[in-house]
Design an enzyme around this catalytic site. Sequence first.
Site, mmCIF file in Angstrom:
data_model
loop_
_atom_site.group_PDB
_atom_site.id
_atom_site.type_symbol
_atom_site.label_atom_id
_atom_site.label_comp_id
_atom_site.label_asym_id
_atom_site.label_seq_id
_atom_site.Cartn_x
_atom_site.Cartn_y
_atom_site.Cartn_z
ATOM 1 C CB CYS A 1 -0.994 -0.177 1.131
ATOM 2 S SG CYS A 1 -2.417 1.209 0.820
ATOM 3 C CG HIS B 1 -3.725 -2.986 3.116
ATOM 4 N ND1 HIS B 1 -2.762 -2.555 3.745
ATOM 5 C CD2 HIS B 1 -4.462 -1.869 2.645
ATOM 6 C CE1 HIS B 1 -2.571 -1.339 3.946
ATOM 7 N NE2 HIS B 1 -3.577 -0.901 3.177
ATOM 8 C CD GLU C 1 -1.246 -5.393 5.148
ATOM 9 O OE1 GLU C 1 -1.367 -4.302 5.624
ATOM 10 O OE2 GLU C 1 -1.437 -5.769 4.177
#
Length: 246
Positions: A95, A185, A187
């Site tokens: 990001c 994202h 994660e």
Amino acid sequence: MTTHPDAPRILVIQHEDGTGPGLVGAETDAAGLVPHLVHPWRGEALPATLTGYAGLLVLGGAPGAGDDETAPWLPAVRALVREAVGTGVPLLGICLGGQLTALALGGSVRVRPRGPEIGAVPLRRLPAADGDPVFGSVPDGAPAAQWHWDEIAELPPGAVPLLTGADCVHQAFRVGPRAWGVQFHPEVLGAAVADWARSDGPAAARAGADPAAAVASVRAAEPELREVWPRTARAWAEVVRSYARR
């Protein structure tokens, strides 16, 4: 878990609270990589160089990629990105980290004129994804969690686009043999996006987005998110391990 003294070390840069390495960090830990997590917004100093590191992981956050006055550590991050690409140290920018990678290498980043992109968004494979060591296994249409007000407007010279989306063109790219940036994202899951909706949701709603629907879409996509993005994190960790063994 006991860490081997010769285990590869990776520098992990976190830009604010609530934006840790999450699923990606869990996979790099499981692969035996040793993270050196730096929080520059707390005043922690970034290393001057990547000497001694086998990888660089740059996480997301609210600052813009060029907001050097409000986030004065960003020039040092961009310098580390350039060093990673110039020396071949494996890099993954997530990001804001992906935007910093683009900006540091000659691309451009802008505020999205359509307002923020939030929620689970399906991505499309581009031809260069075939055979890519990190994103080659991502299926067409895989959902990705999004929460960003800015976007990469132009990729750096020589960058290879890997994944795209209907509302944000540059979702994943590679520069050189071992540097990757993503706009999304990989994660996070629904709990993290729900936290972001509590803090940033009112502003997103004023800009025309639907934070509640965004959280619901990420929660609904969690089975696929857990399958696809940890796999790419493991693939990046293997690139780091191979680089460390060279």
